[in-house]
Enzyme design. Structure first.
Site, PDB file in Angstrom:
ATOM      1  N   GLN A   1       0.811  -1.213   0.000  1.00 47.24           N
ATOM      2  CA  GLN A   1       0.000   0.000   0.000  1.00 47.24           C
ATOM      3  C   GLN A   1       0.848   1.267   0.000  1.00 47.24           C
ATOM      4  OE1 GLN A   1      -2.536  -0.393   3.444  1.00 47.24           O
ATOM      5  NE2 GLN A   1      -3.494  -2.267   2.698  1.00 47.24           N
TER       6      GLN A   1
ATOM      7  N   HIS B   1      -1.224   0.409   5.700  1.00 44.10           N
ATOM      8  CA  HIS B   1      -1.809   1.439   6.560  1.00 44.10           C
ATOM      9  C   HIS B   1      -0.916   2.667   6.733  1.00 44.10           C
ATOM     10  CE1 HIS B   1      -4.672  -1.684   8.603  1.00 44.10           C
ATOM     11  NE2 HIS B   1      -4.640  -1.776   7.281  1.00 44.10           N
TER      12      HIS B   1
ATOM     13  N   GLU C   1     -15.937   3.408   7.850  1.00 37.46           N
ATOM     14  CA  GLU C   1     -16.622   4.502   8.532  1.00 37.46           C
ATOM     15  C   GLU C   1     -16.567   5.811   7.753  1.00 37.46           C
ATOM     16  OE1 GLU C   1     -15.590   3.029  13.108  1.00 37.46           O
ATOM     17  OE2 GLU C   1     -14.913   4.997  12.405  1.00 37.46           O
TER      18      GLU C   1
ATOM     19  N   TYR D   1     -11.787   8.546  18.344  1.00 38.28           N
ATOM     20  CA  TYR D   1     -12.724   7.892  17.435  1.00 38.28           C
ATOM     21  C   TYR D   1     -12.799   6.375  17.628  1.00 38.28           C
ATOM     22  CZ  TYR D   1     -13.664  12.369  15.492  1.00 38.28           C
ATOM     23  OH  TYR D   1     -14.088  13.677  15.368  1.00 38.28           O
TER      24      TYR D   1
ATOM     25  N   TYR E   1     -10.051 -10.334   9.879  1.00 37.73           N
ATOM     26  CA  TYR E   1     -10.069 -10.979   8.566  1.00 37.73           C
ATOM     27  C   TYR E   1     -10.160 -12.502   8.706  1.00 37.73           C
ATOM     28  CZ  TYR E   1      -8.805  -6.556   6.355  1.00 37.73           C
ATOM     29  OH  TYR E   1      -8.806  -5.258   5.905  1.00 37.73           O
TER      30      TYR E   1
END
Length: 396
Positions: free
Chosen positions: A110, A172, A275, A285, A296
């Site tokens: 990523q 991430h 979200e 949060y 997963y």
């Protein structure tokens, strides 16, 4: 009865919660464990209606996993490609030669070259900002570099911010940038990755609740990388002063509603539990203490969906759409979906409550959504042959 109320009562509702509604106020019992649909504090989302109000026009293709876009004052356009290239579109044509002068980039998984953003006073100072992953598979982090752009190359590049602590793996990195009216910058940072990865013997997700870590946070800094004195945790013992808010898994969509001075984000869950959040300074949060996500591999991450002192999401997507770029446009939100391969048109009322949702089908992974100076929406598709696509309203 409103469109949204009908969908909730029919059992195929989009996931919705009224702003400020706690588990005690919510008749659907937000603290109940995942098990049956009726035990969700926010009803699980399902299929949403298709929108026929937008047409798509492919402007160009041939991009390799484009990630972000920004427009120059003269109408030219910058696009990042995740493998580590900054491209420019002039006179409607993608130039073959990439912009030179980029920093060393760790492009894997990523990670890679991600956001490109212009300083609010770019016309005066020619400064652009890049977010990117730096390091190697064993030790890496998100960085922000700024440089002057002379039209062909980046000059005087300097790293003004890097995330602490470092992490391993290729997941991430977060990396969306939003400028606030005072010319400070918000940067979204992911929590560091999924199990079995670990940081200091714990799963990386634990970092999101640690105020001495920048992982799983939105941070705020000045345009030179220095820390604003009015950040909410400045002066708090054992807290990193760059933190603006915390408790996030991996935000890859963030936008600013200039009219109402609101920051919105879209955040990846793991298995379900994506979200939409209304972001505020100093707030928690919840991730991973409260979440609608599941592992997963199966099983719960947490039995809690809501807790006093933690902010509830405005919208939850289960199953996941894998939300990415986010834009505020004509009073509503437009969120790209990587897995859903669409753009979600999220209707907002005047108070910022979500009152409906439709799907604009794209048929490819949508990585970024932004509003151009011409007042139209543009998207980038995350493919080997990525596209720049314009969305245009065709009716009500």
């Amino acid at each position: 009865m409103s469109y949204l109320s009908k969908r909730i009562l029919s059992g195929i509702a989009i996931a919705f919660i009224v702003a400020g509604c706690s588990s005690a106020q919510n008749p659907l019992n937000a603290s109940s464990a995942i098990g049956s649909e009726s035990n969700y504090g926010i009803p699980p989302s399902g299929d949403v209606p298709k929108s026929n109000n937008f047409k798509t026009t492919t402007i160009l293709e041939g991009l390799e996993h484009p990630w972000s876009m920004a427009w120059l004052p003269n109408g030219e356009m910058l696009i990042t490609e995740r493998p580590g290239r900054l491209r420019i579109i002039r006179n409607g044509q993608l130039e073959k030669t990439p912009i030179t002068g980029l920093p060393e980039i760790f492009a894997a998984g990523q990670g890679g070259l991600m956001e490109v953003s212009l300083h609010p006073k770019f016309a005066e100072n020619r400064l652009i900002y890049l977010s990117y992953s730096h390091g190697n598979a064993q030790e890496n982090r998100t960085r922000i570099a700024r440089a002057k752009f002379d039209g062909k190359a980046l000059q005087d590049l300097e790293v003004i911010f890097e995330v602490s602590p470092t992490k391993s793996g290729t997941q991430h990195f977060g990396s969306r940038i939003v400028w606030l009216p005072d010319n400070t910058m918000l940067l979204a940072i992911g929590d560091g990755g999924n199990p079995p990865l670990k940081i200091d013997g714990e799963y990386p997700r634990k970092q999101a609740q640690k105020l001495n870590s920048q992982l799983g946070k939105i941070v705020r800094f000045n345009d030179d990388g220095s820390i604003p004195k009015d950040n909410p945790f400045v002066g708090t013992e054992n807290a990193n002063p760059a933190i603006w808010n915390y408790g996030h898994r991996n935000i890859q969509g963030m936008t600013f509603d200039a009219e109402n001075k609101r920051v919105w984000s879209t955040e990846h869950g793991s298995k379900g539990g994506d979200e939409v959040n209304l972001e505020e300074a100093g707030k928690n949060y919840g991730w991973p203490v409260v979440t609608y996500s599941r592992e997963y591999s199966g099983g719960e991450i947490s039995q809690e969906r809501s807790r006093p002192g933690m902010v509830d999401p405005k919208l939850v997507w289960t199953p996941s759409i894998a939300p990415s770029g986010l834009a505020f446009y004509n009073g509503d939100l437009f969120a790209g979906g990587l897995v859903s391969q669409d753009v979600r048109h999220i209707d907002l009322d005047g108070k910022g409550n979500i009152v409906g949702e439709k799907s604009i089908e794209i048929g490819e992974r949508v990585r970024d959504v932004k509003v151009a100076p011409d007042g139209k929406l543009y998207i980038l598709t995350d493919e080997d042959n990525g596209k720049l696509i314009r969305l245009e309203a065709v009716g009500s």
